[in-house]
Write an enzyme that holds these catalytic residues in place. Structure first.
Site, PDB file in Angstrom:
ATOM      1  N   SER A  57      17.068 -34.666 -45.685  1.00 13.02           N
ATOM      2  CA  SER A  57      17.327 -35.223 -44.353  1.00 13.02           C
ATOM      3  C   SER A  57      16.424 -34.531 -43.336  1.00 13.02           C
ATOM      4  O   SER A  57      15.806 -33.501 -43.632  1.00 13.02           O
ATOM      5  CB  SER A  57      18.790 -35.009 -43.966  1.00 13.02           C
ATOM      6  OG  SER A  57      19.016 -33.622 -43.733  1.00 13.02           O
ATOM      7  N   ASP A  94      15.912 -38.979 -46.194  1.00  7.53           N
ATOM      8  CA  ASP A  94      17.217 -39.574 -45.892  1.00  7.53           C
ATOM      9  C   ASP A  94      17.354 -39.752 -44.372  1.00  7.53           C
ATOM     10  O   ASP A  94      17.130 -38.805 -43.614  1.00  7.53           O
ATOM     11  CB  ASP A  94      18.310 -38.627 -46.420  1.00  7.53           C
ATOM     12  CG  ASP A  94      19.676 -39.276 -46.447  1.00  7.53           C
ATOM     13  OD1 ASP A  94      19.750 -40.513 -46.543  1.00  7.53           O
ATOM     14  OD2 ASP A  94      20.680 -38.526 -46.392  1.00  7.53           O
ATOM     15  N   ASP A 116      16.096 -45.542 -40.731  1.00  6.37           N
ATOM     16  CA  ASP A 116      17.434 -45.939 -40.293  1.00  6.37           C
ATOM     17  C   ASP A 116      17.370 -46.407 -38.835  1.00  6.37           C
ATOM     18  O   ASP A 116      17.524 -45.628 -37.907  1.00  6.37           O
ATOM     19  CB  ASP A 116      18.392 -44.751 -40.446  1.00  6.37           C
ATOM     20  CG  ASP A 116      19.816 -45.116 -40.037  1.00  6.37           C
ATOM     21  OD1 ASP A 116      20.014 -46.258 -39.555  1.00  6.37           O
ATOM     22  OD2 ASP A 116      20.714 -44.272 -40.192  1.00  6.37           O
ATOM     23  N   GLU A 146      18.357 -50.131 -43.159  1.00  2.00           N
ATOM     24  CA  GLU A 146      19.820 -50.179 -42.999  1.00  2.00           C
ATOM     25  C   GLU A 146      20.224 -51.226 -41.971  1.00  2.00           C
ATOM     26  O   GLU A 146      19.625 -51.350 -40.900  1.00  2.00           O
ATOM     27  CB  GLU A 146      20.367 -48.803 -42.579  1.00  2.00           C
ATOM     28  CG  GLU A 146      21.885 -48.841 -42.344  1.00  2.00           C
ATOM     29  CD  GLU A 146      22.585 -47.491 -42.422  1.00  2.00           C
ATOM     30  OE1 GLU A 146      21.969 -46.516 -42.869  1.00  2.00           O
ATOM     31  OE2 GLU A 146      23.768 -47.434 -42.037  1.00  2.00           O
ATOM     32  N   ALA A 228      29.261 -41.847 -49.667  1.00  2.00           N
ATOM     33  CA  ALA A 228      29.997 -42.216 -50.882  1.00  2.00           C
ATOM     34  C   ALA A 228      30.654 -41.045 -51.592  1.00  2.00           C
ATOM     35  O   ALA A 228      31.109 -41.186 -52.725  1.00  2.00           O
ATOM     36  CB  ALA A 228      29.051 -42.960 -51.841  1.00  2.00           C
ATOM     37  N   SER A 229      30.723 -39.891 -50.932  1.00  2.10           N
ATOM     38  CA  SER A 229      31.434 -38.772 -51.558  1.00  2.10           C
ATOM     39  C   SER A 229      32.925 -39.109 -51.689  1.00  2.10           C
ATOM     40  O   SER A 229      33.499 -39.772 -50.820  1.00  2.10           O
ATOM     41  CB  SER A 229      31.288 -37.501 -50.708  1.00  2.10           C
ATOM     42  OG  SER A 229      30.031 -36.901 -50.937  1.00  2.10           O
ATOM     43  N   ILE A 270      25.291 -39.046 -52.133  1.00  2.00           N
ATOM     44  CA  ILE A 270      26.320 -38.009 -52.189  1.00  2.00           C
ATOM     45  C   ILE A 270      25.764 -36.687 -51.660  1.00  2.00           C
ATOM     46  O   ILE A 270      24.796 -36.152 -52.194  1.00  2.00           O
ATOM     47  CB  ILE A 270      26.845 -37.853 -53.631  1.00  2.00           C
ATOM     48  CG1 ILE A 270      27.614 -39.124 -54.019  1.00  2.00           C
ATOM     49  CG2 ILE A 270      27.748 -36.615 -53.749  1.00  2.00           C
ATOM     50  CD1 ILE A 270      27.853 -39.296 -55.475  1.00  2.00           C
TER      51      ILE A 270
END
Ligand code: G3H
Ligand code: 13P
Ligand code: ZN
Length: 323
Positions: A57, A94, A116, A146, A228-229, A270
């Site tokens: 990130s 990310d 994004d 996105e 999605a964790s 994740i």
């Protein structure tokens, strides 16, 4: 000096998503910020023979130093090869938030970038994403876009209908931008507090109807699930048992991850579960060994537990054995 991802032994996402589509599984997108996390990801994916998308990130670049972090990746690829493994490894930016950041990553060996623009007005998102895709594709780099905004961590996602992806936009967005994969918003959010639940209240369902409609409009197009964790309770409990204070955490139940994959999700992001495992094991070790002050002593067990968790994630996603 610019470097191309192929010189680092990396691949873009194209073939990975083709195979994932045929086999109906998802590729893990695992975030890392430091050496132990990167080692754990590589060791896990080598052990279970899974393709992997390593994710950095903007914050990770700031934390670890962008040059150092990027130089660690060819080291990780080499480590996998020395372990006798040829797993495909993608390096992804990310949540890229500007053309300049994406360009810098492409010029420095990333093989996929996420732009994004989901918070922008639709036409601005299209224009920014298109610009990144043009530069990326000129360099053989694939792009994730996105549509729809993930809910903030304090919001009740079910009430935030306006944040969900609007399926009627997805065909136009993909056609006009040329993105290779699309992140959508169906009720997940980042972090360890995804749902505000009252005691005994069941986890709400993700908006699978939106995912189904996206799939109907873009059959076989790779869809990405952020946030999605599962926020694994056993590690939250360890953290709290050893002096931590995490209350009312909630993540995405594993059966809902499986269902999302059945409905066309091909990349599952994740980060938080890794943070929880790491924190739990460091807290436990230090509490049980107050005399220790060698970081290797407490980071080592954390890395080992992290590796086990990543292996379980690859099994959950169906990517284990698919490298
Ligand atoms: O999408 C968010 C990831 O978990 C990265 O988080 O910006 O704190 O590195 P970060
Ligand atoms: P989690 O916070 O659920 O791990 O999501 C991570 C993510 O989406 C990274 O982009
Ligand atoms: Zn994300």
């Amino acid at each position: 000096m610019p470097v191309h991802y192929t010189e680092l032994g990396l691949v873009n996402t194209k073939e990975l998503f083709q195979k994932a589509n045929e086999g109906k599984y998802a590729i893990p997108g695992f975030n890392f910020n430091n050496m132990e996390q990167l080692q754990a990801i590589i060791m896990a994916c080598v052990e279970c023979n899974s393709p992997v998308i390593l994710q950095i990130s903007k914050g990770a670049r700031q934390y670890a130093n962008q040059t150092l972090l990027r130089y660690m990746v060819p080291g990780a690829v080499q480590m996998a090869r020395e372990m006798g493994s040829n797993i495909p490894i993608v390096l992804n930016l990310d949540h890229g938030d500007s053309f300049e950041l994406c360009k810098s990553c492409i010029d420095n060996g990333f093989s996929n970038v996420m732009i994004d623009g989901s918070h922008l007005p639709y036409e601005e998102n299209v224009a920014l994403t298109r610009k990144v895709v043009e530069y990326a594709h000129d360099h053989g780099v694939t792009v994730e876009g996105e549509l729809g905004v993930l809910a903030g961590i304090e919001e009740h996602v079910v009430a935030e209908r306006s944040h969900y992806t609007r399926p009627e936009e997805v065909e136009d967005f993909v056609a006009r931008t040329g993105v290779d994969s699309l992140a959508i918003s169906i009720g997940t959010s980042h972090g360890a507090y995804k749902f505000k639940l009252k005691p005994g209240e069941p986890f709400p369902e993700l908006r699978f109807d939106i995912l189904e409609e996206v799939q109907r409009r873009l059959p076989g197009f790779p869809i990405v699930l952020h946030g999605a964790s599962s926020v694994l309770q056993e590690y939250v409990d360890i953290i709290n048992r050893y002096g931590g204070k995490l209350e009312n955490t909630a993540g995405v139940p594993e059966d809902q991850i499986r269902r999302a994959i059945q409905l066309g999700v091909r990349k599952v992001n994740i980060d938080s579960d890794g943070r929880l495992v790491f924190t739990a094991m460091v807290r436990k070790y230090l509490a049980e060994h107050p005399e220790e002050f060698d970081p290797r002593k407490y980071l080592g067990p954390a890395r080992e537990e992290l590796k086990k968790m990543y292996v379980e994630k690859c099994k959950l996603l169906g990517s284990a054995g698919k490298a």
